[in-house]
Motif scaffolding. Structure first.
Motif, PDB file in Angstrom:
ATOM      1  N   ASP A   1      -6.263  -2.770   2.427  1.00  0.00           N
ATOM      2  CA  ASP A   1      -5.878  -1.355   2.386  1.00  0.00           C
ATOM      3  C   ASP A   1      -5.465  -0.952   0.972  1.00  0.00           C
ATOM      4  OD1 ASP A   1      -6.333  -0.709   5.042  1.00  0.00           O
ATOM      5  OD2 ASP A   1      -4.312  -1.260   5.687  1.00  0.00           O
ATOM      6  N   PHE A   2      -4.658  -1.802   0.332  1.00  0.00           N
ATOM      7  CA  PHE A   2      -4.229  -1.511  -1.043  1.00  0.00           C
ATOM      8  C   PHE A   2      -5.447  -1.396  -1.956  1.00  0.00           C
ATOM      9  CE2 PHE A   2      -2.916  -2.402  -5.343  1.00  0.00           C
ATOM     10  CZ  PHE A   2      -1.667  -1.822  -5.459  1.00  0.00           C
TER      11      PHE A   2
ATOM     12  N   SER B   1      -4.472  -6.443  -4.708  1.00  0.00           N
ATOM     13  CA  SER B   1      -5.775  -6.056  -4.131  1.00  0.00           C
ATOM     14  C   SER B   1      -6.497  -7.253  -3.532  1.00  0.00           C
ATOM     15  CB  SER B   1      -6.650  -5.402  -5.192  1.00  0.00           C
ATOM     16  OG  SER B   1      -6.113  -4.163  -5.614  1.00  0.00           O
TER      17      SER B   1
ATOM     18  N   THR C   1       0.825  -1.203   0.000  1.00  0.00           N
ATOM     19  CA  THR C   1       0.000   0.000   0.000  1.00  0.00           C
ATOM     20  C   THR C   1       0.863   1.258   0.000  1.00  0.00           C
ATOM     21  OG1 THR C   1      -1.619  -1.241   1.306  1.00  0.00           O
ATOM     22  CG2 THR C   1      -1.966   1.131   1.127  1.00  0.00           C
TER      23      THR C   1
ATOM     24  N   TYR D   1      -6.285   1.949  -3.845  1.00  0.00           N
ATOM     25  CA  TYR D   1      -6.089   1.823  -5.295  1.00  0.00           C
ATOM     26  C   TYR D   1      -7.372   2.193  -6.045  1.00  0.00           C
ATOM     27  CZ  TYR D   1      -5.343  -0.464  -9.841  1.00  0.00           C
ATOM     28  OH  TYR D   1      -5.244  -0.736 -11.177  1.00  0.00           O
TER      29      TYR D   1
END
Length: 365
Positions: free
Chosen positions: A328-329, A323, A109, A333
């Motif tokens: 969080d990513f 993902s 992330t 994103y």
């Protein structure tokens, strides 16, 4: 009874002295003597990047009459270049200056806060951070690691790097040993390339000995210092893995909390000035450096269209894979993609049209 003039004068002097003492005590309380150390990821030879924390430290000292001093340390004194974010997180030093991608090994992330393959350009990244909600999104992520961050510069779009032989199609990347780190390395690996994490000072030797087939660095102004055109003359562009690269000032969460409010405000203002200066310096210096590189033998070549199209597909695949494993990513994103789409809607109407006209006008002389 009327007060004697001399008595009134002495009373006023006494009150004035008391007020001055009170103000002095308040100033000492709100502006205490503070000494911090800041570990830089960049050596002094990269003067634009090393200069950002130097600018910050100078402005902070000037704004506090020298009461808040920040000592800027080059890599290895005592923190190694790759350990800057970890050192701040562990409170080994109070501050650091480094790209967020340095932390992507622990949490991918982090990469979104600096440079993502086919991410935002410099203006878009700045707008997303300052006005698009990105700062708040990342504050939650960084807090898990005991970190606070402030924008610390941007390189703008980077170059695609130096190649010992020209890339004429996507197939040419198969088996190439390329110096590149982070998510860009994962994307190139999908082409069949072999990513290498060679330190900057060792790139020239790696290319000369053929241990490397190619290497990306930053852009003309910084690349010129390495003299890579002598050993890998093809200079490809653009660096699609870094359409911009935002740097950060990292602050330990506990150190930040301990600062008086006035010092926090001064630090934020100084960081903002340093942040703006980095991109301005690169935009001013890269054109002349590019001319010098070409005069010295660099052969400018755009990446072929099939490389760009395939790289975009591979990038989307890498981001989808991450993902699926990192909530969080995925959340940030998706927010970045939404913002990117809106930015390019605007850019294509006015910015791109204007720039395209002016570039063509320049070519016509």
């Amino acid at each position: 009874m009327a007060s004697h003039p001399a008595r009134r004068s002495l009373l006023a002097a006494g009150l004035g002295g008391a007020a001055a003492l009170s103000m002095g005590a308040a100033r000492a309380e709100t502006m205490p003597e503070t000494r911090w150390r800041l570990a830089s990821h960049y050596p002094k030879s990269l003067d634009v990047l090393f200069g950002a924390p130097e600018t910050l430290a100078r402005l902070v000292a000037e704004a506090t009459d020298g009461r808040f001093q920040i000592q800027v340390l080059p890599p290895g004194e005592p923190v190694p270049a790759e350990g800057v974010i970890d050192a701040v997180s562990a409170a080994t030093v109070e501050m650091g200056h480094a790209p967020a991608t340095l932390g992507s090994g622990k949490d991918p992330t982090f990469a979104l806060a600096s440079a993502l393959p086919f991410g935002l350009n410099a203006r878009g990244q700045n707008a997303w951070w300052l006005q698009g909600g990105a700062a708040d999104l990342f504050a939650e992520v960084f807090a898990k690691h005991g970190l606070v961050s402030l924008p610390g510069g941007n390189t703008g779009a980077q170059m695609g790097g130096w190649f010992r032989r020209e890339v004429k199609s996507a197939a040419d990347l198969q088996g190439m040993k390329i110096r590149i780190a982070g998510l860009g390395g994962q994307v190139l690996a999908k082409f069949g390339a072999v990513p290498q994490t060679t330190p900057g000072p060792e790139i020239y030797a790696g290319l000369e000995s053929k241990a490397l087939d190619a290497a990306e660095w930053i852009g003309p102004y910084d690349d010129e210092k390495l003299g890579l055109q002598k050993v890998a003359p093809t200079y490809h562009y653009p660096g699609f893995w870094e359409g911009s690269a935002m740097l950060h000032f990292w602050i330990g969460a506990e150190a930040w909390k301990a600062l008086p409010k006035a010092y926090r405000a001064i630090l934020q203002a100084a960081a903002a000035q340093a942040h703006a200066e980095v991109l301005a310096k690169y935009d001013a210096r890269n054109p002349r450096a590019l001319r010098r590189l070409v005069a010295a033998g660099a052969q400018l070549r755009p990446f072929p269209q099939d490389v760009m199209e395939t790289a975009l597909k591979h990038s989307n695949d890498v981001h989808a894979e991450i993902s699926a494993k990192n909530a969080d990513f995925k959340r940030i994103y998706e927010a970045m993609k939404t913002f990117r789409n809106e930015e390019y809607l605007w850019f294509q109407v006015a910015e791109y049209t204007y720039d395209n006209f002016m570039i063509r006008a320049r070519a016509r002389g």
